[in-house]
Design an enzyme around this catalytic site. Structure first.
Site, PDB file in Angstrom:
ATOM      1  N   GLU A 119       0.726  -1.132  -0.019  1.00 46.94           N
ATOM      2  CA  GLU A 119      -0.139   0.026  -0.129  1.00 46.94           C
ATOM      3  C   GLU A 119       0.868   1.304   0.048  1.00 46.94           C
ATOM      4  O   GLU A 119       0.285   2.464   0.331  1.00 46.94           O
ATOM      5  CB  GLU A 119      -1.019   0.009   1.093  1.00 46.94           C
ATOM      6  N   HIS A 142      -3.076   1.822   8.078  1.00 45.84           N
ATOM      7  CA  HIS A 142      -4.286   0.911   7.548  1.00 45.84           C
ATOM      8  C   HIS A 142      -4.345  -0.288   8.265  1.00 45.84           C
ATOM      9  O   HIS A 142      -3.576  -1.185   8.510  1.00 45.84           O
ATOM     10  CB  HIS A 142      -3.810   0.724   5.928  1.00 45.84           C
ATOM     11  N   HIS A 144      -7.769  -3.567   9.277  1.00 45.69           N
ATOM     12  CA  HIS A 144      -8.795  -4.183   9.004  1.00 45.69           C
ATOM     13  C   HIS A 144      -9.959  -4.652  10.257  1.00 45.69           C
ATOM     14  O   HIS A 144      -9.847  -5.608  10.708  1.00 45.69           O
ATOM     15  CB  HIS A 144      -8.523  -5.535   8.305  1.00 45.69           C
ATOM     16  N   HIS A 214     -13.005  -3.259   2.923  1.00 42.46           N
ATOM     17  CA  HIS A 214     -11.329  -3.630   2.997  1.00 42.46           C
ATOM     18  C   HIS A 214     -10.746  -3.311   4.206  1.00 42.46           C
ATOM     19  O   HIS A 214     -10.509  -4.175   5.177  1.00 42.46           O
ATOM     20  CB  HIS A 214     -10.473  -2.872   1.930  1.00 42.46           C
TER      21      HIS A 214
HETATM   22  P1  13P Z   1       1.055  -5.282   3.051  1.00 41.17           P
HETATM   23  O1  13P Z   1       1.318  -6.935   3.590  1.00 41.17           O
HETATM   24  O2  13P Z   1       1.639  -5.469   1.475  1.00 41.17           O
HETATM   25  O3  13P Z   1       1.295  -4.347   3.716  1.00 41.17           O
HETATM   26  O4  13P Z   1      -0.531  -5.609   2.514  1.00 41.17           O
HETATM   27  C1  13P Z   1      -1.592  -5.671   3.603  1.00 41.17           C
HETATM   28  C2  13P Z   1      -2.746  -5.102   3.241  1.00 41.17           C
HETATM   29  O5  13P Z   1      -3.727  -4.962   4.220  1.00 41.17           O
HETATM   30  C3  13P Z   1      -2.969  -4.784   2.006  1.00 41.17           C
HETATM   31  O6  13P Z   1      -4.227  -3.562   1.982  1.00 41.17           O
HETATM   32 ZN    ZN Z   2      -5.496  -4.113   3.735  1.00 42.43          ZN
END
Ligand code: 13P
Ligand code: ZN
Length: 269
Positions: A119, A142, A144, A214
Site C-alpha cells: 500500500e 491502515h 482491517h 477492505h
Molecule cells: P502488505 O502486507 O503489503 O502491507 O499488505 C497488507 C494489506 O492490508 C493490503 O491492503
Molecule cells: Zn488491507
C-alpha cells in the site's frame, strides 16, 4: 540488536510506538496474517550521518511522483510481514526508505532489505498531501477492523456522513476524539494508485477513511493518535452492533446532544 537508527533516542521512540501499535492491531483481531500497514515520516529525526548512509537495495520505482517528499525518510511495515512479528522485531519486519531526488523512486537504507508495504502508493501519496497542506501529521495506519469493515458492506451506510453521525451518536467520546468523522472511499483495488487518489480526496475532510469492503486508513500526529481514532470509531461500531444483537435499534444521542458536545469541546464539526 542496536542499529544506527534505533540507537538514536527520538527515532527509537517513534519506531517503538509503531511496534506497540502493531501489537494492539494484532490483539484486536484487526491484523490477520499480514493485514494492515503503517508508515511514519521520520525525516525530522534524520541527521547528517544517516543522510550519508548508502542505499542497501536496488532503486525501486514508485507508480506516483511525489514532489514534496524529495529526500524524505519513512519507516514502513514490510509487505507480507505480520503485525504480530513487527510488534516484537520492528527492524526485521519493516525498513527505512529514502525518497530519491526524482521524487518517483526510493531505496532502502536500513536495517535489512525488507520491501515496503504494497500500500506504499496510498501511504506516500497521503504523506505528500499532508505536506502540501502544511500538516504536522507524521503517521498513517491502515488496518482491517472487523465491525467497521462489516458495516462497509451495507450501501446505506456509505452515503456521506451517515456512518459518522451514527458512530458519533453511540457514545460522546467518539465525537470528542474523532471530531472530523469517517470518510468513505468506494471499493478500489488494494495497493492501486486509484485507491491512493480516492483516499487523498477524502482526507481533506476526515482523519479516518473507510475503504469499502477492505479496511480503514487513518492519519495523525503520531501512530498512537492515528490508532486511537480508529479505536474510538470501532468501539462505537461495537456498541451499535451489540444493541442490534440484543434485538433493538439503539436510540443514539440526539443531534442537539451532539451539537452541545461540539460547542463544549470546541470541535470542528
Ligand atoms: P502488505 O502486507 O503489503 O502491507 O499488505 C497488507 C494489506 O492490508 C493490503 O491492503
Ligand atoms: Zn488491507
Amino acid at each position: 540488536m542496536e542499529s544506527i537508527l534505533t540507537n538514536r533516542k527520538g527515532l527509537a521512540q517513534e519506531i517503538g510506538k509503531v511496534a506497540e501499535v502493531a501489537g494492539y492491531l494484532w490483539e484486536k483481531g484487526w491484523a490477520e496474517r499480514n493485514g494492515g500497514n503503517i508508515t511514519i515520516n521520520i525525516t525530522d529525526w534524520i541527521d547528517d550521518d544517516i543522510r550519508r548512509l548508502p542505499g542497501i537495495s536496488p532503486v525501486y520505482r514508485l507508480e506516483v511522483t511525489l514532489p514534496l517528499l524529495k529526500g524524505c525518510y519513512f519507516y514502513c511495515k514490510g509487505t507480507n510481514r505480520r503485525m504480530r512479528d513487527l510488534a516484537r522485531r520492528p527492524m526485521e519486519n519493516g525498513s527505512v526508505i529514502r525518497i530519491l531526488d526524482d521524487c518517483s523512486s526510493y531505496e532502502i537504507i536500513a536495517d535489512e532489505v525488507v520491501l515496503p508495504t504494497s500500500e506504499l502508493p496510498s501511504h506516500l501519496s497521503v504523506h505528500n498531501y499532508l505536506k502540501s497542506i502544511g500538516s504536522n501529521y507524521k503517521a498513517s495506519v491502515h488496518t482491517h477492523p472487523i465491525e467497521l469493515v462489516a458495516m462497509s458492506h451495507h450501501k446505506p451506510f456509505l452515503e456521506k456522513d451517515v456512518l459518522s453521525n451514527l458512530l458519533w451518536s453511540m457514545i460522546p467520546e467518539t465525537k470528542a476524539f474523532c471530531p472530523r468523522g469517517l470518510g468513505i472511499v468506494p471499493y478500489q483495488l488494494p495497493s492501486s494508485v486509484a485507491l491512493a487518489e480516492a483516499t487523498i480526496r477524502e482526507l481533506g475532510d476526515y482523519d479516518v477513511v473507510l475503504w469499502e469492503k477492505h479496511g480503514v486508513f487513518a492519519v495523525g500526529n503520531d501512530v498512537m493518535e492515528a490508532f486511537d481514532q480508529i479505536d474510538v470509531l470501532s468501539k462505537s461500531a461495537q456498541i451499535y452492533i451489540s444493541a442490534r444483537n440484543m434485538g433493538f435499534i439503539p436510540d443514539g444521542m440526539t443531534q442537539e446532544q451532539m451539537r452541545e458536545m461540539s460547542v463544549a469541546f470546541h470541535l470542528p464539526k
